[in-house]
Motif scaffolding. Structure first.
Motif, PDB file in Angstrom:
ATOM      1  N   SER A  10       0.846  -1.182   0.000  1.00 59.66           N
ATOM      2  CA  SER A  10       0.000   0.000   0.000  1.00 59.66           C
ATOM      3  C   SER A  10       0.881   1.231   0.000  1.00 59.66           C
ATOM      4  O   SER A  10       1.913   1.259   0.670  1.00 59.66           O
ATOM      5  CB  SER A  10      -0.900  -0.008   1.236  1.00 59.66           C
ATOM      6  N   GLY A  11       0.497   2.239  -0.771  1.00 61.84           N
ATOM      7  CA  GLY A  11       1.264   3.474  -0.802  1.00 61.84           C
ATOM      8  C   GLY A  11       0.875   4.333  -1.988  1.00 61.84           C
ATOM      9  O   GLY A  11      -0.073   4.037  -2.716  1.00 61.84           O
ATOM     10  N   LEU A  12       1.631   5.413  -2.171  1.00 63.99           N
ATOM     11  CA  LEU A  12       1.400   6.311  -3.290  1.00 63.99           C
ATOM     12  C   LEU A  12       2.195   5.844  -4.493  1.00 63.99           C
ATOM     13  O   LEU A  12       3.343   5.415  -4.356  1.00 63.99           O
ATOM     14  CB  LEU A  12       1.804   7.736  -2.926  1.00 63.99           C
ATOM     15  N   ALA A  13       1.592   5.938  -5.671  1.00 66.84           N
ATOM     16  CA  ALA A  13       2.262   5.479  -6.883  1.00 66.84           C
ATOM     17  C   ALA A  13       2.065   6.481  -8.012  1.00 66.84           C
ATOM     18  O   ALA A  13       1.059   7.191  -8.068  1.00 66.84           O
ATOM     19  CB  ALA A  13       1.727   4.117  -7.304  1.00 66.84           C
ATOM     20  N   ALA A  14       3.046   6.504  -8.918  1.00 66.27           N
ATOM     21  CA  ALA A  14       2.975   7.331 -10.115  1.00 66.27           C
ATOM     22  C   ALA A  14       2.325   6.568 -11.261  1.00 66.27           C
ATOM     23  O   ALA A  14       1.714   7.162 -12.141  1.00 66.27           O
ATOM     24  CB  ALA A  14       4.372   7.797 -10.513  1.00 66.27           C
ATOM     25  N   SER A  15       2.475   5.218 -11.263  1.00 66.92           N
ATOM     26  CA  SER A  15       1.844   4.392 -12.295  1.00 66.92           C
ATOM     27  C   SER A  15       1.789   2.941 -11.834  1.00 66.92           C
ATOM     28  O   SER A  15       2.558   2.522 -10.964  1.00 66.92           O
ATOM     29  CB  SER A  15       2.605   4.479 -13.621  1.00 66.92           C
ATOM     30  N   VAL A  16       0.879   2.191 -12.440  1.00 67.39           N
ATOM     31  CA  VAL A  16       0.736   0.762 -12.158  1.00 67.39           C
ATOM     32  C   VAL A  16       0.393   0.066 -13.477  1.00 67.39           C
ATOM     33  O   VAL A  16      -0.429   0.564 -14.245  1.00 67.39           O
ATOM     34  CB  VAL A  16      -0.392   0.490 -11.128  1.00 67.39           C
ATOM     35  N   THR A  17       1.036  -1.076 -13.734  1.00 67.57           N
ATOM     36  CA  THR A  17       0.628  -1.908 -14.862  1.00 67.57           C
ATOM     37  C   THR A  17       0.073  -3.204 -14.298  1.00 67.57           C
ATOM     38  O   THR A  17       0.591  -3.735 -13.308  1.00 67.57           O
ATOM     39  CB  THR A  17       1.785  -2.204 -15.835  1.00 67.57           C
ATOM     40  N   VAL A  18      -0.993  -3.698 -14.935  1.00 67.95           N
ATOM     41  CA  VAL A  18      -1.666  -4.907 -14.463  1.00 67.95           C
ATOM     42  C   VAL A  18      -1.911  -5.856 -15.631  1.00 67.95           C
ATOM     43  O   VAL A  18      -2.105  -5.418 -16.764  1.00 67.95           O
ATOM     44  CB  VAL A  18      -3.005  -4.585 -13.767  1.00 67.95           C
ATOM     45  N   PRO A  19      -1.926  -7.177 -15.351  1.00 66.66           N
ATOM     46  CA  PRO A  19      -2.226  -8.159 -16.396  1.00 66.66           C
ATOM     47  C   PRO A  19      -3.743  -8.325 -16.556  1.00 66.66           C
ATOM     48  O   PRO A  19      -4.333  -9.294 -16.088  1.00 66.66           O
ATOM     49  CB  PRO A  19      -1.558  -9.429 -15.864  1.00 66.66           C
ATOM     50  N   ALA A  20      -4.378  -7.351 -17.178  1.00 65.88           N
ATOM     51  CA  ALA A  20      -5.833  -7.370 -17.348  1.00 65.88           C
ATOM     52  C   ALA A  20      -6.240  -8.487 -18.301  1.00 65.88           C
ATOM     53  O   ALA A  20      -5.442  -8.939 -19.127  1.00 65.88           O
ATOM     54  CB  ALA A  20      -6.313  -6.020 -17.878  1.00 65.88           C
ATOM     55  N   SER A  21      -7.481  -8.923 -18.203  1.00 64.36           N
ATOM     56  CA  SER A  21      -7.965 -10.022 -19.037  1.00 64.36           C
ATOM     57  C   SER A  21      -7.894  -9.697 -20.524  1.00 64.36           C
ATOM     58  O   SER A  21      -7.742 -10.583 -21.350  1.00 64.36           O
ATOM     59  CB  SER A  21      -9.391 -10.390 -18.641  1.00 64.36           C
TER      60      SER A  21
END
Length: 97
Positions: free
Chosen positions: A21-32
């Motif tokens: 948990s925390g502050l982020a500038a970006s996130v990439t996820v393996p979306a369906s």
């Protein structure tokens, strides 16, 4: 007064424990539908997550990678929640590249 970087609040949870948990500038996820990048102020979204790696670039620019399986991602009001069935411990920065 210095301008603040734009960030979002990120929470990653597995079925058995909180992961990160925390502050982020970006996130990439393996979306369906394929890999998906999320930046602060993204439009609201709810997507299914496949097995793969979630990569968080925190507010300081450090990268954190997590291997995940089966879950979903919800983003609204600059808050991102990644809720998955299984999540490995954080992988090294080289693997998160």
């Amino acid at each position: 007064m210095a301008a603040e970087k734009t960030t979002m609040q990120v929470t990653i949870v597995a079925s058995d424990r909180p992961v990160w948990s925390g502050l982020a500038a970006s996130v990439t996820v393996p979306a369906s539908e394929g890999g998906m990048g999320i930046l602060p102020n993204h439009e609201p979204v709810l997507v299914v997550v496949n097995s793969g790696q979630v990569v968080v670039t925190d507010a300081e620019g450090a990268r954190h990678g997590f291997n995940v399986e089966d879950g979903f991602v919800a983003f609204d009001s600059n808050k991102l929640t990644v809720a998955v069935e299984h999540c490995s411990d954080e992988v090294s920065a080289e693997q998160a590249a």
